[in-house]
Design a protein around this motif. Structure first.
Motif, PDB file in Angstrom:
ATOM      1  N   GLY A  53       0.838  -1.184   0.000  1.00 53.16           N
ATOM      2  CA  GLY A  53       0.000   0.000   0.000  1.00 53.16           C
ATOM      3  C   GLY A  53       0.877   1.240   0.000  1.00 53.16           C
ATOM      4  N   THR A  54       0.271   2.389  -0.135  1.00 59.07           N
ATOM      5  CA  THR A  54       1.028   3.634  -0.188  1.00 59.07           C
ATOM      6  C   THR A  54       1.914   3.802   1.044  1.00 59.07           C
ATOM      7  N   GLY A  55       3.225   3.945   0.811  1.00 64.73           N
ATOM      8  CA  GLY A  55       4.167   4.151   1.908  1.00 64.73           C
ATOM      9  C   GLY A  55       4.480   2.926   2.720  1.00 64.73           C
ATOM     10  N   LEU A  56       4.146   1.738   2.219  1.00 67.39           N
ATOM     11  CA  LEU A  56       4.382   0.489   2.946  1.00 67.39           C
ATOM     12  C   LEU A  56       5.033  -0.522   2.015  1.00 67.39           C
ATOM     13  N   VAL A  57       6.023  -1.284   2.527  1.00 67.48           N
ATOM     14  CA  VAL A  57       6.682  -2.296   1.715  1.00 67.48           C
ATOM     15  C   VAL A  57       7.042  -3.493   2.587  1.00 67.48           C
ATOM     16  N   PHE A  58       6.798  -4.689   2.075  1.00 71.06           N
ATOM     17  CA  PHE A  58       7.119  -5.911   2.817  1.00 71.06           C
ATOM     18  C   PHE A  58       8.632  -6.078   2.918  1.00 71.06           C
ATOM     19  N   ASP A  59       9.117  -6.495   4.101  1.00 68.85           N
ATOM     20  CA  ASP A  59      10.567  -6.603   4.291  1.00 68.85           C
ATOM     21  C   ASP A  59      11.062  -8.036   4.426  1.00 68.85           C
ATOM     22  N   ASP A  60      10.197  -9.024   4.258  1.00 72.08           N
ATOM     23  CA  ASP A  60      10.665 -10.411   4.298  1.00 72.08           C
ATOM     24  C   ASP A  60       9.774 -11.296   3.446  1.00 72.08           C
ATOM     25  N   SER A  61      10.286 -12.470   3.117  1.00 68.50           N
ATOM     26  CA  SER A  61       9.549 -13.505   2.402  1.00 68.50           C
ATOM     27  C   SER A  61       9.496 -14.743   3.283  1.00 68.50           C
ATOM     28  N   LEU A  62       8.542 -15.622   3.018  1.00 70.13           N
ATOM     29  CA  LEU A  62       8.357 -16.808   3.851  1.00 70.13           C
ATOM     30  C   LEU A  62       8.106 -18.039   3.008  1.00 70.13           C
ATOM     31  N   THR A  63       8.481 -19.187   3.550  1.00 70.18           N
ATOM     32  CA  THR A  63       8.059 -20.472   3.009  1.00 70.18           C
ATOM     33  C   THR A  63       7.580 -21.340   4.163  1.00 70.18           C
ATOM     34  N   LEU A  64       6.754 -22.332   3.841  1.00 75.75           N
ATOM     35  CA  LEU A  64       6.231 -23.250   4.855  1.00 75.75           C
ATOM     36  C   LEU A  64       6.018 -24.616   4.239  1.00 75.75           C
ATOM     37  N   LYS A  65       6.431 -25.645   4.966  1.00 79.13           N
ATOM     38  CA  LYS A  65       6.167 -27.028   4.568  1.00 79.13           C
ATOM     39  C   LYS A  65       5.514 -27.737   5.742  1.00 79.13           C
ATOM     40  N   MET A  66       4.220 -28.026   5.612  1.00 77.48           N
ATOM     41  CA  MET A  66       3.483 -28.704   6.670  1.00 77.48           C
ATOM     42  C   MET A  66       2.662 -29.837   6.055  1.00 77.48           C
ATOM     43  N   SER A  67       2.032 -30.624   6.921  1.00 75.68           N
ATOM     44  CA  SER A  67       1.219 -31.747   6.469  1.00 75.68           C
ATOM     45  C   SER A  67      -0.118 -31.757   7.200  1.00 75.68           C
ATOM     46  N   THR A  68      -1.068 -32.464   6.622  1.00 70.24           N
ATOM     47  CA  THR A  68      -2.331 -32.715   7.313  1.00 70.24           C
ATOM     48  C   THR A  68      -2.393 -34.180   7.729  1.00 70.24           C
ATOM     49  N   GLY A  69      -3.105 -34.410   8.824  1.00 70.60           N
ATOM     50  CA  GLY A  69      -3.322 -35.773   9.293  1.00 70.60           C
ATOM     51  C   GLY A  69      -4.661 -36.292   8.800  1.00 70.60           C
ATOM     52  N   ALA A  70      -5.289 -37.118   9.617  1.00 70.93           N
ATOM     53  CA  ALA A  70      -6.589 -37.673   9.263  1.00 70.93           C
ATOM     54  C   ALA A  70      -7.657 -36.579   9.260  1.00 70.93           C
ATOM     55  N   LYS A  71      -8.735 -36.811   8.547  1.00 68.96           N
ATOM     56  CA  LYS A  71      -9.863 -35.882   8.533  1.00 68.96           C
ATOM     57  C   LYS A  71     -10.744 -36.189   9.743  1.00 68.96           C
TER      58      LYS A  71
ATOM     59  N   ARG B 120     -25.234 -34.859  22.412  1.00 66.92           N
ATOM     60  CA  ARG B 120     -24.239 -35.865  22.044  1.00 66.92           C
ATOM     61  C   ARG B 120     -23.096 -35.224  21.258  1.00 66.92           C
ATOM     62  N   LEU B 121     -21.895 -35.771  21.450  1.00 69.47           N
ATOM     63  CA  LEU B 121     -20.709 -35.449  20.660  1.00 69.47           C
ATOM     64  C   LEU B 121     -20.316 -36.700  19.894  1.00 69.47           C
ATOM     65  N   ARG B 122     -20.196 -36.554  18.581  1.00 64.65           N
ATOM     66  CA  ARG B 122     -19.777 -37.681  17.749  1.00 64.65           C
ATOM     67  C   ARG B 122     -18.574 -37.262  16.925  1.00 64.65           C
ATOM     68  N   LEU B 123     -17.579 -38.133  16.830  1.00 68.26           N
ATOM     69  CA  LEU B 123     -16.377 -37.850  16.053  1.00 68.26           C
ATOM     70  C   LEU B 123     -16.148 -38.954  15.040  1.00 68.26           C
ATOM     71  N   THR B 124     -15.851 -38.538  13.807  1.00 73.85           N
ATOM     72  CA  THR B 124     -15.438 -39.490  12.783  1.00 73.85           C
ATOM     73  C   THR B 124     -14.010 -39.168  12.361  1.00 73.85           C
ATOM     74  N   THR B 125     -13.257 -40.182  11.993  1.00 75.04           N
ATOM     75  CA  THR B 125     -11.897 -39.989  11.499  1.00 75.04           C
ATOM     76  C   THR B 125     -11.791 -40.666  10.142  1.00 75.04           C
ATOM     77  N   ASP B 126     -11.500 -39.879   9.120  1.00 70.16           N
ATOM     78  CA  ASP B 126     -11.511 -40.351   7.730  1.00 70.16           C
ATOM     79  C   ASP B 126     -12.810 -41.077   7.409  1.00 70.16           C
ATOM     80  N   GLY B 127     -13.909 -40.552   7.940  1.00 68.22           N
ATOM     81  CA  GLY B 127     -15.231 -41.079   7.646  1.00 68.22           C
ATOM     82  C   GLY B 127     -15.692 -42.232   8.510  1.00 68.22           C
ATOM     83  N   VAL B 128     -14.841 -42.699   9.407  1.00 65.65           N
ATOM     84  CA  VAL B 128     -15.176 -43.847  10.257  1.00 65.65           C
ATOM     85  C   VAL B 128     -15.510 -43.359  11.668  1.00 65.65           C
ATOM     86  N   ALA B 129     -16.622 -43.842  12.232  1.00 64.44           N
ATOM     87  CA  ALA B 129     -17.045 -43.423  13.568  1.00 64.44           C
ATOM     88  C   ALA B 129     -15.989 -43.804  14.606  1.00 64.44           C
TER      89      ALA B 129
END
Length: 388
Positions: free
Chosen positions: A218-236, A247-256
Motif C-alpha cells: 500500500g502507499t508508503g508500505l513495503v514488505f521486508d521479508d519472504s516466507l516459506t512453509l512445509k506442513m502436512s495434514t493428518g486424518a480428517k 451428544r458429541l460424535r467424532l469421525t476420522t476419515d469417515g469412520v465413527a
C-alpha cells in the motif's frame, strides 16, 4: 481465591478485536461474569511463529500456556511463543543494460543503440514484517488455515495475494487470503488466513511460497521479508456436537470413533453454533469464578480450546448429573472425565468441530479460527484488505 488480572493475550485480543463480544460466558456449571481462568499446566501449542524464509525454530514441546481473563468462566487463549527463525534472504534483482548489435547501413556506416535500463522502480516506505503461525515439519488437522501476522495495517493486499503460491501434494491450488484485526502478538495489528473453498485434503503435503519481500503493501508500505512453509495434514477428524441430542460424535476419515454424552451452555450462556477448529490442548486449566453466589476455583482437566474467548471441550466431574440430559454450562462442552481424556488424547490442532442446535449465535470469524463460518464468496473478498 481472588481473581487474577487479565492475561496479555486476552486483553490484546479483546481490545484489538474491539469486542465485548470476546468477553463471553463459558466452561463450568453456572454464569460467572467475573470468572478468571488461568492455565496452570502444559498445553500442546499449535506452533512457534515463523519469520524469514523457511526452517524456523519450533516451539519446545513442553511449552506452557497461562491466561487469566474475565467473562463468565471462559478461559481466554493464552499459549504463545516467539521462537526465532532465520531472516529472509532475497537478492535484489539486478538490471542489465542492453545494447543492440551494430547494424551496417547500405552505405557501409555502422550504427548502434544506446544502453537502456528498464528496471521498474523499487517500492519504498515503512517496512511490513510477516510472521507465520505454523512451523515447518508439523502435522495439523484439515481445518487449520495457514495463518500469518503482519506488523502494519496494510492497505493493498493485491501484491501479497498475487505472489502467494500454495501446492497440495505438488499440485498448485487456488485458495484465498482473508485479512482481519489481530490482538494476539504485540506489534502485529493485522492477521491473514489462507484457506481453500473446502477443508485441506487429509494426509497431504502442503507447501507455501510467499516471496513478498520488496513488494508494495500500500502507499508508503513495503514488505521486508519472504516466507516459506512445509506442513502436512493428518486424518480428517470431524466432531459434530448436537445440542438437541446432547451428544458429541467424532469421525476420522469417515469412520465413527467417539459417541459421547455432553452438556452445553445453558440458555443465558449458550454455546456458539457453527464450525470451530481445535486451537490448543491443556491438560489442566484453572478456572476461578468470583461472582457472588457462584464462586469456584477448579482445576479442569483434559481441556481442548475452540475459541479465543474461551469455549473448551473439557471434563466436568461436577456436572455429571446433567451430562447427556440437559445443557447447564457457561458455554463450554462438558464431558464425563474418562470421555474427556480420550477426546483430549485423540484431538489434533486444526481438527474440525461443528456445533448445531445450541441455541447460541454463530461463532464470529475473528474469535479463534472461525474461518469456515464465512461462505467462499465472502471469503474471497479479502476481509479488511482487498485482494483483487
Amino acid at each position: 481465591m481472588s481473581s487474577r488480572p487479565l492475561s496479555r493475550r486476552t486483553l490484546l485480543a479483546v481490545v484489538g478485536l474491539g469486542g465485548v463480544e470476546a468477553l463471553l460466558a463459558a466452561c463450568s456449571g453456572a454464569a460467572s461474569p467475573q470468572a478468571v481462568v488461568t492455565s496452570t499446566s502444559t498445553s500442546t501449542v499449535v506452533a512457534a511463529p515463523q519469520t524469514g524464509t523457511s526452517g524456523s525454530a519450533a516451539l519446545p514441546s513442553g511449552a506452557s500456556s497461562a491466561g487469566p481473563t474475565t467473562a463468565g468462566g471462559i478461559a481466554a487463549s493464552t499459549a504463545q511463543s516467539d521462537a526465532a527463525s532465520s531472516e529472509a534472504q532475497s537478492s535484489a534483482a539486478q538490471s542489465t543494460a542492453v545494447q543492440s548489435s551494430p547494424a551496417q547501413s547500405s552505405t557501409g556506416a555502422s550504427s548502434s543503440t544506446a544502453p537502456s535500463n528498464t528496471s521498474p522502480a523499487v517500492p519504498t516506505g515503512t517496512p511490513v514484517h510477516v510472521r507465520l503461525y505454523q512451523s515447518d515439519g508439523r502435522t495439523y488437522g484439515v481445518g487449520l488455515p495457514i495463518i500469518v501476522y503482519l506488523s502494519q495495517k496494510i492497505t493493498d493486499g493485491k501484491p501479497f495475494a498475487s505472489a502467494t503460491k500454495v501446492t497440495v501434494d505438488g499440485v498448485a491450488v487456488a485458495g484465498a487470503w482473508y485479512f482481519q484485526k489481530s490482538g494476539i502478538y504485540p506489534g502485529y495489528p493485522l492477521e491473514a488466513h489462507y484457506r481453500l473453498e473446502n477443508y485441506w485434503p487429509a494426509h497431504a503435503a502442503i507447501n507455501l511460497d510467499l516471496p513478498v519481500k520488496g513488494l508494495s503493501a500500500g502507499t508508503g508500505l513495503v514488505f521486508d521479508d519472504s516466507l516459506t512453509l512445509k506442513m502436512s495434514t493428518g486424518a480428517k477428524n470431524i466432531t459434530t456436537v448436537d445440542g438437541a441430542t446432547e451428544r458429541l460424535r467424532l469421525t476420522t476419515d469417515g469412520v465413527a470413533k467417539f459417541d459421547f454424552p455432553v452438556s452445553l451452555g445453558k440458555a443465558s450462556t449458550p454455546t456458539f453454533t457453527g464450525t470451530k477448529v481445535v486451537m490448543e490442548r491443556d491438560k489442566i486449566e484453572r478456572m476461578v469464578g468470583t461472582t457472588p453466589g457462584d464462586e469456584y476455583d477448579l482445576q479442569v482437566p483434559w481441556s481442548v480450546r475452540l475459541t479465543n474467548s474461551g469455549e473448551f471441550i473439557h471434563a466436568a466431574s461436577w456436572n455429571g448429573g446433567n451430562i447427556g440430559q440437559r445443557s447447564t454450562s457457561n458455554g463450554c462442552t462438558n464431558l464425563n472425565v474418562d470421555d474427556a481424556q480420550r477426546y483430549f488424547n485423540f484431538a489434533t490442532i486444526g481438527d474440525v468441530a461443528v456445533y448445531v442446535n445450541t441455541g447460541g449465535g454463530a461463532m464470529p470469524v475473528w474469535d479463534g479460527y472461525g474461518d469456515w463460518n464465512l461462505s467462499w464468496a465472502q471469503w474471497k473478498r479479502g476481509g479488511s484488505v482487498a485482494t483483487s
